[in-house]
Write a protein that holds these residues in place. Sequence first.
Motif, PDB file in Angstrom:
ATOM      1  N   ALA A 261       0.849  -1.194   0.000  1.00 16.05           N
ATOM      2  CA  ALA A 261       0.000   0.000   0.000  1.00 16.05           C
ATOM      3  C   ALA A 261       0.885   1.245   0.000  1.00 16.05           C
ATOM      4  CB  ALA A 261      -0.927   0.005   1.207  1.00 16.05           C
ATOM      5  N   ILE A 262       0.575   2.144  -0.898  1.00 16.41           N
ATOM      6  CA  ILE A 262       1.331   3.404  -0.963  1.00 16.41           C
ATOM      7  C   ILE A 262       1.172   4.172   0.338  1.00 16.41           C
ATOM      8  CG2 ILE A 262       1.448   5.651  -2.101  1.00 16.41           C
ATOM      9  CD1 ILE A 262       0.802   4.192  -4.729  1.00 16.41           C
ATOM     10  N   ALA A 263      -0.024   4.141   0.930  1.00 17.33           N
ATOM     11  CA  ALA A 263      -0.261   4.867   2.182  1.00 17.33           C
ATOM     12  C   ALA A 263       0.645   4.342   3.297  1.00 17.33           C
ATOM     13  CB  ALA A 263      -1.726   4.756   2.588  1.00 17.33           C
ATOM     14  N   ASP A 264       0.914   3.038   3.301  1.00 18.52           N
ATOM     15  CA  ASP A 264       1.824   2.487   4.309  1.00 18.52           C
ATOM     16  C   ASP A 264       3.247   2.987   4.090  1.00 18.52           C
ATOM     17  OD1 ASP A 264      -0.260   1.109   5.465  1.00 18.52           O
ATOM     18  OD2 ASP A 264       0.287  -0.836   4.605  1.00 18.52           O
ATOM     19  N   ALA A 265       3.672   3.051   2.840  1.00 21.28           N
ATOM     20  CA  ALA A 265       5.005   3.561   2.531  1.00 21.28           C
ATOM     21  C   ALA A 265       5.125   5.032   2.937  1.00 21.28           C
ATOM     22  CB  ALA A 265       5.321   3.385   1.048  1.00 21.28           C
ATOM     23  N   VAL A 266       4.069   5.794   2.713  1.00 24.69           N
ATOM     24  CA  VAL A 266       4.079   7.213   3.096  1.00 24.69           C
ATOM     25  C   VAL A 266       4.147   7.341   4.616  1.00 24.69           C
ATOM     26  CG1 VAL A 266       2.708   9.346   3.110  1.00 24.69           C
ATOM     27  CG2 VAL A 266       2.930   8.012   1.004  1.00 24.69           C
ATOM     28  N   ALA A 267       3.354   6.544   5.340  1.00 26.21           N
ATOM     29  CA  ALA A 267       3.378   6.591   6.805  1.00 26.21           C
ATOM     30  C   ALA A 267       4.771   6.224   7.322  1.00 26.21           C
ATOM     31  CB  ALA A 267       2.327   5.652   7.384  1.00 26.21           C
ATOM     32  N   SER A 268       5.374   5.206   6.727  1.00 21.36           N
ATOM     33  CA  SER A 268       6.717   4.795   7.122  1.00 21.36           C
ATOM     34  C   SER A 268       7.727   5.916   6.866  1.00 21.36           C
ATOM     35  CB  SER A 268       7.136   3.544   6.345  1.00 21.36           C
ATOM     36  OG  SER A 268       6.276   2.463   6.621  1.00 21.36           O
ATOM     37  N   SER A 269       7.671   6.491   5.684  1.00 26.75           N
ATOM     38  CA  SER A 269       8.607   7.566   5.321  1.00 26.75           C
ATOM     39  C   SER A 269       8.450   8.777   6.233  1.00 26.75           C
ATOM     40  CB  SER A 269       8.383   7.991   3.868  1.00 26.75           C
ATOM     41  OG  SER A 269       8.659   6.923   3.010  1.00 26.75           O
ATOM     42  N   MET A 270       7.218   9.140   6.508  1.00 28.74           N
ATOM     43  CA  MET A 270       6.973  10.294   7.383  1.00 28.74           C
ATOM     44  C   MET A 270       7.497  10.003   8.799  1.00 28.74           C
ATOM     45  SD  MET A 270       5.056  12.594   5.411  1.00 28.74           S
ATOM     46  CE  MET A 270       6.595  13.136   5.263  1.00 28.74           C
ATOM     47  N   GLY A 271       7.303   8.771   9.254  1.00 24.29           N
ATOM     48  CA  GLY A 271       7.838   8.392  10.559  1.00 24.29           C
ATOM     49  C   GLY A 271       9.351   8.491  10.595  1.00 24.29           C
ATOM     50  N   GLY A 272      10.008   8.004   9.544  1.00 29.08           N
ATOM     51  CA  GLY A 272      11.461   8.095   9.474  1.00 29.08           C
ATOM     52  C   GLY A 272      11.950   9.533   9.490  1.00 29.08           C
ATOM     53  N   LEU A 273      11.280  10.381   8.737  1.00 28.78           N
ATOM     54  CA  LEU A 273      11.678  11.793   8.688  1.00 28.78           C
ATOM     55  C   LEU A 273      11.482  12.474  10.035  1.00 28.78           C
ATOM     56  CD1 LEU A 273      10.231  12.777   5.193  1.00 28.78           C
ATOM     57  CD2 LEU A 273      12.624  12.388   5.800  1.00 28.78           C
ATOM     58  N   LEU A 274      10.355  12.199  10.687  1.00 25.73           N
ATOM     59  CA  LEU A 274      10.130  12.789  12.007  1.00 25.73           C
ATOM     60  C   LEU A 274      11.162  12.266  13.006  1.00 25.73           C
ATOM     61  CD1 LEU A 274       8.510  14.580  13.929  1.00 25.73           C
ATOM     62  CD2 LEU A 274       7.059  12.603  14.401  1.00 25.73           C
ATOM     63  N   GLY A 275      11.468  10.976  12.926  1.00 27.43           N
ATOM     64  CA  GLY A 275      12.462  10.403  13.828  1.00 27.43           C
ATOM     65  C   GLY A 275      13.826  11.057  13.670  1.00 27.43           C
ATOM     66  N   ILE A 276      14.224  11.289  12.439  1.00 31.52           N
ATOM     67  CA  ILE A 276      15.505  11.955  12.187  1.00 31.52           C
ATOM     68  C   ILE A 276      15.476  13.373  12.745  1.00 31.52           C
ATOM     69  CG2 ILE A 276      17.027  12.839  10.365  1.00 31.52           C
ATOM     70  CD1 ILE A 276      16.077  10.318   8.744  1.00 31.52           C
ATOM     71  N   ALA A 277      14.363  14.071  12.558  1.00 32.05           N
ATOM     72  CA  ALA A 277      14.234  15.429  13.103  1.00 32.05           C
ATOM     73  C   ALA A 277      14.274  15.411  14.632  1.00 32.05           C
ATOM     74  CB  ALA A 277      12.934  16.063  12.610  1.00 32.05           C
ATOM     75  N   LEU A 278      13.589  14.450  15.246  1.00 30.82           N
ATOM     76  CA  LEU A 278      13.605  14.353  16.713  1.00 30.82           C
ATOM     77  C   LEU A 278      15.005  14.032  17.229  1.00 30.82           C
ATOM     78  CD1 LEU A 278      10.282  12.412  17.402  1.00 30.82           C
ATOM     79  CD2 LEU A 278      10.766  14.833  17.848  1.00 30.82           C
ATOM     80  N   GLY A 279      15.694  13.122  16.556  1.00 23.88           N
ATOM     81  CA  GLY A 279      17.062  12.801  16.948  1.00 23.88           C
ATOM     82  C   GLY A 279      17.972  14.013  16.827  1.00 23.88           C
ATOM     83  N   GLY A 280      17.821  14.755  15.731  1.00 24.94           N
ATOM     84  CA  GLY A 280      18.612  15.973  15.547  1.00 24.94           C
ATOM     85  C   GLY A 280      18.311  17.013  16.612  1.00 24.94           C
ATOM     86  N   LEU A 281      17.033  17.154  16.966  1.00 24.81           N
ATOM     87  CA  LEU A 281      16.639  18.098  18.014  1.00 24.81           C
ATOM     88  C   LEU A 281      17.236  17.681  19.357  1.00 24.81           C
ATOM     89  CD1 LEU A 281      14.957  20.512  18.989  1.00 24.81           C
ATOM     90  CD2 LEU A 281      13.036  18.930  19.265  1.00 24.81           C
ATOM     91  N   LEU A 282      17.180  16.400  19.651  1.00 25.44           N
ATOM     92  CA  LEU A 282      17.749  15.909  20.897  1.00 25.44           C
ATOM     93  C   LEU A 282      19.253  16.175  20.949  1.00 25.44           C
ATOM     94  CD1 LEU A 282      17.307  14.413  23.563  1.00 25.44           C
ATOM     95  CD2 LEU A 282      17.583  12.278  22.315  1.00 25.44           C
ATOM     96  N   LEU A 283      19.942  15.913  19.852  1.00 26.40           N
ATOM     97  CA  LEU A 283      21.377  16.196  19.798  1.00 26.40           C
ATOM     98  C   LEU A 283      21.660  17.677  20.017  1.00 26.40           C
ATOM     99  CD1 LEU A 283      22.531  13.982  16.808  1.00 26.40           C
ATOM    100  CD2 LEU A 283      23.118  13.678  19.220  1.00 26.40           C
TER     101      LEU A 283
END
Length: 131
Positions: free
Chosen positions: A88-110
């Motif tokens: 499902a494309i929607a699942d791929a989008v949800a996964s990608s958005m999660g990855g991007l948010l995770g990277i942003a959160l990790g960067g913010l924490l750093l």
Amino acid sequence: MTVLTIARVAGLFCVLAIIALSLVPGVYRPHTGLPGKAEHFIAYCSTGTVFALGFWSIGSRVVIALSLTLLAGLMEILQMWVPGRHPAIADAVASSMGGLLGIALGGLLLSLVAQAHKKRRRLGESTGTLQ
């Protein structure tokens, strides 16, 4: 082991878990009770956060973002051949958005940790108690 090494190894294990859970037949896949898109989002967000803690440069985080996005798409494509799974494309989008948010959160924490460290060093310099 350093924090960087631990975060990098943990990120690798997260990716391996994503691959395994994405390609296991549907009847064997564990369910959390959350909607599928939420499971995708959380898995990739956690992975992105851990990797961001292991790779501090912005260039590395861009590569991680692209890699997690490609992984999300690839896992959905490969599910066409896994019994009981449906791409499902929607699942791929949800996964990608999660990855991007995770990277942003990790960067913010750093960034927050770096600011606290600088502040502590400045206080130590002003009192003459460098550590």
